[in-house]
Every structure is written in structure tokens, then in C-alpha cells.
Design a protein around this motif. Sequence first.
Motif, short mmCIF file in Angstrom:
data_model
loop_
_atom_site.label_atom_id
_atom_site.label_comp_id
_atom_site.label_asym_id
_atom_site.label_seq_id
_atom_site.Cartn_x
_atom_site.Cartn_y
_atom_site.Cartn_z
N LEU A 118 0.99 -1.18 -0.14
CA LEU A 118 0.43 0.14 0.29
C LEU A 118 0.98 1.43 -0.10
CD1 LEU A 118 -2.56 0.95 0.33
CD2 LEU A 118 -2.56 0.70 2.58
N TRP A 119 0.62 2.24 -1.11
CA TRP A 119 2.16 3.63 -0.95
C TRP A 119 0.52 4.37 -1.20
CZ3 TRP A 119 5.94 3.95 -5.05
CH2 TRP A 119 6.54 2.53 -4.99
N ASP A 120 0.50 5.33 0.50
CA ASP A 120 -0.16 6.20 1.02
C ASP A 120 0.27 7.19 0.39
OD1 ASP A 120 -1.87 7.92 2.00
OD2 ASP A 120 -1.62 7.41 4.10
N CYS A 121 -0.03 8.33 -0.51
CA CYS A 121 0.49 9.68 -1.19
C CYS A 121 0.05 10.96 -0.90
CB CYS A 121 0.33 9.31 -3.02
SG CYS A 121 0.76 7.56 -3.67
N GLY A 122 1.06 11.85 -0.41
CA GLY A 122 0.78 12.36 0.30
C GLY A 122 0.06 13.58 -0.69
N GLY A 123 -1.20 14.51 -0.91
CA GLY A 123 -1.56 15.04 -1.90
C GLY A 123 -1.51 16.49 -2.18
N GLN A 124 -0.36 16.92 -1.10
CA GLN A 124 0.10 18.66 -1.63
C GLN A 124 0.15 18.43 -3.22
OE1 GLN A 124 1.12 16.62 0.81
NE2 GLN A 124 1.06 17.60 2.87
N ASP A 125 0.60 20.08 -3.60
CA ASP A 125 0.37 20.31 -4.42
C ASP A 125 1.52 19.69 -5.17
OD1 ASP A 125 -2.19 21.55 -4.67
OD2 ASP A 125 -1.81 23.24 -5.14
N SER A 126 2.84 20.23 -4.37
CA SER A 126 4.52 20.66 -4.47
C SER A 126 4.58 18.11 -5.03
CB SER A 126 5.73 20.58 -3.71
OG SER A 126 4.67 19.30 -2.21
N PHE A 127 4.12 17.26 -3.56
CA PHE A 127 4.09 16.00 -4.04
C PHE A 127 3.64 15.65 -5.34
CE2 PHE A 127 4.29 15.81 0.48
CZ PHE A 127 5.43 16.22 0.56
N MET A 128 2.04 16.15 -6.20
CA MET A 128 1.02 15.72 -7.09
C MET A 128 2.25 15.71 -8.50
SD MET A 128 -1.17 14.04 -5.96
CE MET A 128 -2.74 14.13 -7.11
N ASP A 129 2.34 16.89 -8.15
CA ASP A 129 3.30 17.74 -9.37
C ASP A 129 4.86 16.44 -9.38
OD1 ASP A 129 1.47 19.76 -9.91
OD2 ASP A 129 3.25 20.87 -8.92
N SER A 130 5.16 16.23 -8.71
CA SER A 130 6.37 15.41 -8.26
C SER A 130 5.77 14.05 -8.90
CB SER A 130 7.30 15.36 -7.26
OG SER A 130 8.17 14.51 -7.38
N TYR A 131 4.95 14.02 -8.11
CA TYR A 131 4.21 12.20 -9.10
C TYR A 131 4.38 11.85 -9.56
CZ TYR A 131 3.04 11.89 -4.12
OH TYR A 131 3.40 12.19 -2.36
N LEU A 132 3.74 13.38 -11.37
CA LEU A 132 3.45 13.27 -12.25
C LEU A 132 4.18 13.70 -12.99
CD1 LEU A 132 -0.33 14.64 -12.10
CD2 LEU A 132 -0.15 12.59 -12.74
N SER A 133 5.79 13.93 -12.83
CA SER A 133 6.67 14.55 -13.35
C SER A 133 8.39 13.72 -14.13
CB SER A 133 7.08 15.67 -13.64
OG SER A 133 7.18 15.96 -12.23
N THR A 134 8.31 13.84 -12.63
CA THR A 134 9.90 12.72 -11.82
C THR A 134 9.49 11.56 -11.53
OG1 THR A 134 10.07 13.94 -10.06
CG2 THR A 134 11.21 14.66 -11.99
N GLN A 135 8.34 11.38 -10.50
CA GLN A 135 8.67 10.06 -10.55
C GLN A 135 7.31 9.45 -10.88
OE1 GLN A 135 8.11 9.47 -6.09
NE2 GLN A 135 8.22 12.12 -5.82
N ARG A 136 6.84 9.36 -12.11
CA ARG A 136 5.61 9.56 -13.85
C ARG A 136 6.05 7.42 -12.71
NH1 ARG A 136 2.17 11.89 -16.20
NH2 ARG A 136 1.08 10.87 -17.22
N SER A 137 6.69 7.16 -13.55
CA SER A 137 7.10 5.85 -13.54
C SER A 137 7.21 4.84 -12.63
CB SER A 137 8.35 5.52 -15.07
OG SER A 137 9.58 5.66 -13.99
N THR A 138 7.88 5.67 -11.98
CA THR A 138 7.91 5.28 -10.19
C THR A 138 6.84 4.72 -9.23
OG1 THR A 138 10.27 5.92 -9.94
CG2 THR A 138 9.48 4.99 -7.94
N ILE A 139 6.15 5.68 -9.78
CA ILE A 139 4.21 5.59 -8.64
C ILE A 139 3.71 4.73 -9.71
CG2 ILE A 139 2.90 7.58 -7.98
CD1 ILE A 139 5.15 7.99 -6.60
N PHE A 140 3.55 4.39 -10.95
CA PHE A 140 2.64 4.19 -11.75
C PHE A 140 3.40 3.25 -12.56
CE2 PHE A 140 1.21 8.59 -10.70
CZ PHE A 140 0.55 8.67 -10.96
N GLN A 141 4.50 2.47 -12.27
CA GLN A 141 3.85 1.17 -13.05
C GLN A 141 4.01 -0.11 -11.51
OE1 GLN A 141 8.26 0.84 -13.72
NE2 GLN A 141 8.19 1.12 -15.68
#
Length: 295
Positions: A55-78
Motif C-alpha cells: 500500500l502506497w499512501d501518497c501525500g496530496g500536497q500540490d508539490s508532491f502531486m506535481d512530482s508524482y506526475l513528472s519526475t516520479q511518474r514511472s516509479t509511482i505508476f508502474q
Amino acid sequence: MKKKVLLMGASGSGKTSMRSLIFSNNPASLTSRLGATIDVEQNHVRFLGDLILNLWDCGGQDSFMDSYLSTQRSTIFQHVGVLIYVFEIGARDTAKDAVYYRDCLDALQKYSPDAAVFLLVHKMDLVVGDKATVFERRTRELEAESGTVAVTVFGTSIYDETLYKAWSRIVHTIIPNAAVLSKHLTTFAQACSATEAILFERTTFLVIATSSPPDGPEGGLDLSPTRYERTSELIKALKHSYGMPEFTAVLDGMTKNTYILLIVHDPTIETAALKINIRLARPKFEELQSDSVLA
């Protein structure tokens, strides 16, 4: 590679509170003490013994969301098996929520196209007025935002049984042989002359499997459609058998990681006989459970 369960949503939507309620058995009254999630909290939750929920609980602050969808995109969503996206029903900036959600769906379709998607319209207890109408309207909006992606939407609150209903359905999708468990549970219920048999995970009391009702829908009985999730909510205070004028309920351990609840309306069936049947069925359900490990 074990499939991940992603828990996402805007900051303050209630993700960490619901996780602590379900998996840490914290009461709803204490969840206000929990702090905000910083970046990503990975939790390997043991469920059904050898089945591990990553279970990955992902923080929802804007800076984190922007990171998930850019630099961490493949790590988070694979390697995602399930995406749980939480929307607060009273959120003020729904437009920004929608943008982040669509971006998450796009990433999911690229890296984990077979993942199941569950949307939780959370904090429904705060709705003033007709909750059903508000929920139906929000569901239509979210389905439209989801485009061609199949989604399942639940209205939830940490203060009632709705959260157990949603998470039971979510967990059910990642148990590989859930249908087989239900089939054998139905056979067992029939052998016990029981109206219904329900299998719960021992720690969380989420519903893993249920028997099919006898002789068609509900067997001709007036059974509440919310009985499973209400039982999950209340069952932690019930650790024995009890009788009522209308039925008898027996709660007992089925395997080392599960409880079974038998509901019997036939007054001629003895509680002792039900407990003997449970004991005799344990080896078979231990065998079935050993096949539930998520590869």
C-alpha cells in the motif's frame, strides 16, 4: 513483482485517516490526531497470512502531486494493481482535483493499463440534505472525468459502515481465488442449513467472501443490503455465538487469518452442531487460503 495499491487524492481528503481505521484499528475519534502524509508512505500490510498488500499512501500536497506526475511518474505508476483516488465531498477546488485525477489516469493507462480504479467520495457525513442526490451527482461527474476508463465509485465516511463496504470490495478484487472461496462457502452454508455464511479477514474484519443466498435472492428473507459492512463495523465487539428470536449467529475462527459468521434462521439447528461443522471445514479452507497469495 507484487502489485501496488495506490492511495491518492488531495491533501486533507482523509486518506491517512481511513487507512489507520481499516488497517491499524484506530477509532474514528482519534484520526484527527494524525499528521499529513509527507511524500509517499509505503506500507506492507500482511493480509490473509501470506498475502501482502503493498500500500502506497501518497501525500496530496500540490508539490508532491506535481512530482508524482513528472519526475516520479514511472516509479509511482508502474506495477499498480489498484488505484484508490479519494475525493473530499466538500472540497472547494474541485477543478484542480479533476486535473490531477485525469493526469493520474493518463499515467496509469500508460504504465499499468490493467489496474482497477476505485473512487471514494469521502466525508459524506458532512453533507447537509439529501446525501443520495449529492452522491449521484458527484458520481456522474467523476464518471465523465474518467472518460473510457472503467471506475467504481463509493460514498464513504469514517463514522459509519460505508468505508468497510468500499474497502471490502477493493480487497476482494486482489484476492486471486475469491470466487472459489465464495463457491465453497456456499456449499458449507448449505451443509449447515445456514441462511448465510460470511468470511472475514481476522485483523481488519473486511469481508473476503460470502455465500450465495439459498433459493434465489436473499432466500425469500428480508435481509438488509448493508448487512455485510455493518457487521464489519460492529463485529469487533462480538466474539461469541448468540441467539435472537429471529435467528442464531455464530462467529468462530475458520483459519488462522479469518473468521466465519454463520446466520441460521432454522430454530432446530443447534449451535454446537454449527461449531462442529466449522471445525471439520477448517482444513479445507486453510487449503483454499494457501492459494490466495498474490503473486
